[in-house]
Design a protein around this motif. Structure first.
Motif, PDB file in Angstrom:
ATOM      1  N   ALA A 272      44.763  35.918  43.565  1.00  0.00           N
ATOM      2  CA  ALA A 272      43.740  36.653  42.817  1.00  0.00           C
ATOM      3  C   ALA A 272      44.328  37.324  41.581  1.00  0.00           C
ATOM      4  O   ALA A 272      43.729  37.304  40.500  1.00  0.00           O
ATOM      5  N   ILE A 273      45.512  37.906  41.719  1.00  0.00           N
ATOM      6  CA  ILE A 273      46.144  38.561  40.569  1.00  0.00           C
ATOM      7  C   ILE A 273      46.544  37.533  39.523  1.00  0.00           C
ATOM      8  O   ILE A 273      46.302  37.701  38.324  1.00  0.00           O
ATOM      9  N   ASN A 274      47.180  36.440  39.969  1.00  0.00           N
ATOM     10  CA  ASN A 274      47.644  35.413  39.035  1.00  0.00           C
ATOM     11  C   ASN A 274      46.498  34.746  38.291  1.00  0.00           C
ATOM     12  O   ASN A 274      46.689  34.248  37.175  1.00  0.00           O
ATOM     13  N   SER A 275      45.320  34.710  38.911  1.00  0.00           N
ATOM     14  CA  SER A 275      44.171  34.103  38.245  1.00  0.00           C
ATOM     15  C   SER A 275      43.517  35.069  37.266  1.00  0.00           C
ATOM     16  O   SER A 275      42.707  34.667  36.431  1.00  0.00           O
ATOM     17  N   THR A 276      43.866  36.337  37.360  1.00  0.00           N
ATOM     18  CA  THR A 276      43.230  37.363  36.534  1.00  0.00           C
ATOM     19  C   THR A 276      44.066  37.731  35.320  1.00  0.00           C
ATOM     20  O   THR A 276      43.528  38.056  34.266  1.00  0.00           O
TER      21      THR A 276
ATOM     22  N   GLU B 127      38.107  42.817  36.939  1.00  0.00           N
ATOM     23  CA  GLU B 127      38.015  41.378  37.213  1.00  0.00           C
ATOM     24  C   GLU B 127      38.614  41.044  38.575  1.00  0.00           C
ATOM     25  O   GLU B 127      38.080  40.230  39.333  1.00  0.00           O
ATOM     26  N   TYR B 128      39.740  41.688  38.865  1.00  0.00           N
ATOM     27  CA  TYR B 128      40.409  41.469  40.153  1.00  0.00           C
ATOM     28  C   TYR B 128      39.518  41.916  41.311  1.00  0.00           C
ATOM     29  O   TYR B 128      39.370  41.204  42.308  1.00  0.00           O
TER      30      TYR B 128
ATOM     31  N   ALA C  59      53.333  39.837  38.155  1.00  0.00           N
ATOM     32  CA  ALA C  59      54.544  40.082  38.950  1.00  0.00           C
ATOM     33  C   ALA C  59      54.872  41.571  39.007  1.00  0.00           C
ATOM     34  O   ALA C  59      55.251  42.099  40.059  1.00  0.00           O
ATOM     35  N   ARG C  60      54.707  42.265  37.875  1.00  0.00           N
ATOM     36  CA  ARG C  60      55.010  43.704  37.861  1.00  0.00           C
ATOM     37  C   ARG C  60      53.964  44.493  38.651  1.00  0.00           C
ATOM     38  O   ARG C  60      54.310  45.445  39.367  1.00  0.00           O
ATOM     39  N   LEU C  61      52.704  44.122  38.517  1.00  0.00           N
ATOM     40  CA  LEU C  61      51.663  44.777  39.315  1.00  0.00           C
ATOM     41  C   LEU C  61      51.924  44.583  40.798  1.00  0.00           C
ATOM     42  O   LEU C  61      51.786  45.507  41.605  1.00  0.00           O
TER      43      LEU C  61
END
Length: 736
Positions: A532-536, A383-384, A543-545
């Motif tokens: 992009a990460i926060n929306s996925t 998705e990201y 945060a860990r990723l």
């Protein structure tokens, strides 16, 4: 129902009813439901069996009244179930009686804990469940439930009077209708030594919680032994159900009224709906007296019929007197009420399912094991990647990019998601500034026109130390440099290294401007990736990723971008080399421009204007003598000045070509190659997830304990709601 306010015995056969299991079903209850009513009740019963009552407010009958109003006796008369009794005690908690038709008879009891109880207490109460076949076993079960709720003596002398827990009694049998009734503790007028102020408020709050639900039919029980104007339940019903659209009044103990008295008349007027008006009307019941406690239900009904066959009651419609007609009224009333409520109940069920599904989607896939965690992260990476690749390519169809605001700033949070558009804008800013204002020595000999692009203020600091000079000042500066750099070259020429020194001086700001631009684009990329990460995925996983994978990768990419920029700057700082034919043409053009400028100056000196009478205009002539005498001025005798002009022309020609190459190199070899290209693949990709160690996967993707609990709760709700949908699909069509 811990106990009731009506006196009697809870012993075997105490109510004159057989205690054997074959009498758990009673045929007289068939009057409570018509065939269509049973179909509607089937739907509600199946929804309740599926657990929907814990999620949605299902239609039900609630029996409520003041303390000692006789409501538990009303409930017993309706259901013909001999509930356990103890003298001088009242209902101390809500009791849910669920009757349903089944091929075999059974009684199942359980406790539904108050939601405010601690988890340890909830688990203890939820363990209480028992199945019996004989009503004589019910009293001991009720007493056990009462003790578990903490309503017994705990040894300290303190006894809790009431509880917000619910005792559920499910009674099944061949002759049972599908019906749910709730018996509530009686409303208390004032506190005493047995019932505190807290108890008074607890009961009133409990009653409010039940009767305020829009799908609840209220059976408001009032005792003829007390003035109805003083009975709390009537005040509550008028507040909560002002039109009386879902309230039926039940008058008990009419045998305590003196025949022919004014008091009896006022109660009869109340029953006729002439005082307190309910759309569902009123009904009068005569329950068993203390002396009649041992009578069977058949004997009870016969005695009631005989009572209403005399006195003023003979003038009242039979439909509002006695238990038999009450069952018929309840049947019709329930059928109409439930049929009207089912469409809205189905709609609410579907809406609740959508809400629960959305909440589950936010949590992502289940991830208790390493396999589930890796699978979850792989899905997240897919998705990201789709979002990032679309942004890099400039495809903004996804909801992630939001609506386009023509008035918005390119630096707005939402606009920054359109990564390609923002980088293109920044590259253009960088290019225009480099070509027009990125010079430490600004002069007008190039003749460059200013760009119409409005430059951001970010580059202002690079102009603070810029020295602006005229063309003659530039020639003078270069002439001095030529003198100081002279080697063995002949007069009229210049040391080739002079071009290098001039170009290095003129391009001194390139490194700082380019580094600034690279840092700026890198920051935009970093902010974009975070969005992009926060929306996925949820913020904790994101945060860990970011900390373990994304930030180190972005740092590395920026490091490589800066290293490439250093190599480009190093090439720029070597001796100028060009094989572009345009360079020679530009040098020749600039020499021609210098010569043309001197020639035009000479022409202007030789120019004279003579008036022509025929045309009445001034004719333009050139004086030959002036032209001839000025030709020598076209030849510059100062060879150093001529060399300086040539050197300046060569440097400017080289600069014009090299600045274009530098802009292209920075935007393509640095920005595009190291900051944009493979941004998705380098940061989070399915392959990178597969390469992770199990420990790292667990650290990033493992669910917090509260998330696991929340997911389990949501999954259970979803399954329950889906069962409810299936129930509607299978049965509701019959009632359209």
């Amino acid at each position: 129902m811990g106990s009731t306010e009506t006196a009697g015995s809870g012993s075997k056969g105490g109510n004159g009813a057989s205690s054997s299991s074959e009498h758990i079903g009673t045929s007289s209850l068939d009057a409570l439901q018509s065939q269509d009513s049973r179909k509607v009740m089937d739907i509600v019963d199946k929804l309740r069996q599926n657990g929907l009552s814990g999620i949605l407010q299902l239609p039900q009958l609630v029996v409520s009244g003041d303390q000692s109003s006789g409501k538990s006796s009303v409930l017993e008369a309706i259901t013909e179930i001999p509930f356990p009794r103890k003298e001088n005690l009242c209902t101390r908690f809500a009791t849910e009686i669920i009757m349903r038709r089944a091929s075999t008879a059974s009684i199942i009891t359980k406790i539904i804990p108050d939601k405010q109880r601690p988890d340890t207490e909830k688990k203890k109460l939820e363990k209480f469940t028992s199945t019996i076949l004989d009503f004589t076993e019910l009293p001991s079960l009720v007493e056990e439930a009462t003790d578990l709720m903490g309503l017994g003596d705990d040894g300290s002398g303190t006894v809790r009077a009431f509880s917000r827990d619910v005792l559920s009694i499910e009674i099944a049998g061949p002759g049972r209708p599908h019906l749910t009734l709730v018996d509530l503790p009686g409303l208390i007028h004032s506190d005493n030594k047995h019932q505190s102020k807290e108890d008074v408020e607890l009961i009133r709050g409990l009653v409010d919680d039940y009767i305020k639900e829009k799908r609840t039919i209220i059976m408001a029980v009032v005792s003829a032994k007390n003035d109805y104007a003083n009975q709390i339940i009537l005040k509550k019903c008028r507040e909560i159900d002002p039109k009386g659209s879902r309230t039926i009044g039940i008058i008990t103990k009419p045998d305590f009224l003196k025949a022919g008295s004014e008091n009896e008349s006022s109660w009869i007027e109340l029953a006729e709906n002439k005082d307190i008006i309910f759309e569902l009307g009123w009904h009068i019941l005569k329950n068993r007296s203390d002396e009649e406690a041992s009578k069977t239900f058949v004997e009870r009904n016969s005695a009631e019929a005989a009572f209403f066959a005399q006195g003023r009651y003979r003038n009242l419609p039979s439909s509002m007197l006695g238990i038999e007609s009450l069952r018929g009224r309840l049947s019709d009333m329930l059928y109409k009420h439930l049929k009207a409520e089912l469409p809205s109940l189905r709609k609410e069920l579907n809406e609740k399912l959508q809400e629960v599904t959305k909440e589950l989607d936010k949590l992502g896939e289940k991830r208790a094991t390493t396999h589930e965690q890796r699978r979850f992260l792989t899905t997240v990476s897919h998705e990201y990647q789709q979002v990032v690749e679309a942004a890099v390519d400039g495809r903004y169809e996804s909801d992630f990019f939001g609506d386009l605001d023509p008035e918005g700033s390119v630096y707005h949070e939402n606009a920054l998601r359109r990564l390609r558009a923002v980088v293109q804008y920044l590259n253009l800013q960088f290019a225009v500034y480099h070509e027009t204002k990125g010079l430490p020595l600004g002069h007008d000999i190039e003749g460059n026109e200013a760009s119409e692009l409005v430059l951001d203020d970010d580059y202002a600091s690079f102009e603070e130390n810029q020295l602006v000079e005229t063309a003659s000042e530039a020639i003078k500066r270069v002439r001095n440099m030529l003198v100081l750099s002279r080697g063995k070259e002949l007069p009229g020429t210049f040391n080739p290294l002079l071009i290098s020194q001039l170009f290095w001086k003129q391009s001194a700001n390139w490194k700082a401007i380019a580094e600034f631009h690279v840092e700026k684009v890198a920051a935009v990329c970093s902010n974009f990736v975070t969005s992009a990460i926060n929306s996925t995925v949820s913020k904790d996983v994101a945060a860990r990723l970011q900390a373990l994978r994304v930030d180190p990768t972005l740092t590395s990419r920026l490091h490589h971008a800066k290293a490439e920029l250093i190599r480009i700057i190093a090439d720029k700082n070597r001796h100028p080399i060009t094989y572009d034919p345009a360079y020679t043409a530009i040098v020749q053009e600039k020499r021609h421009e210098n010569h043309e400028e001197k020639y035009q100056h000479l022409v202007k000196q030789a120019e004279v204007h003579v008036f022509n009478p025929s045309t009445k205009q001034n004719d333009r002539f050139l004086k030959p003598d002036v032209l001839n005498s000025g030709r020598g001025a076209l030849l510059e005798l100062d060879m150093d000045k001529t060399s300086a002009q040539d050197a300046l022309a060569c440097q400017q020609a080289y600069y014009d070509e090299e600045v274009k190459y530098f802009i292209a190199a920075v935007t393509k070899q640095v920005i595009e190659r190291y900051l944009l290209r493979d941004l998705a693949e380098d940061t989070i990709s399915p392959m990178s997830i597969l390469d992770m160690a199990d420990e790292e996967v667990a650290f990033i993707a493992a669910e917090p304990e509260e998330t696991t609990r929340s997911r389990a709760n949501l999954e259970q709700k979803k399954a329950t709601l889906e069962k409810g949908q299936q129930t509607f699909r299978m049965a509701l069509g019959s009632f359209k």
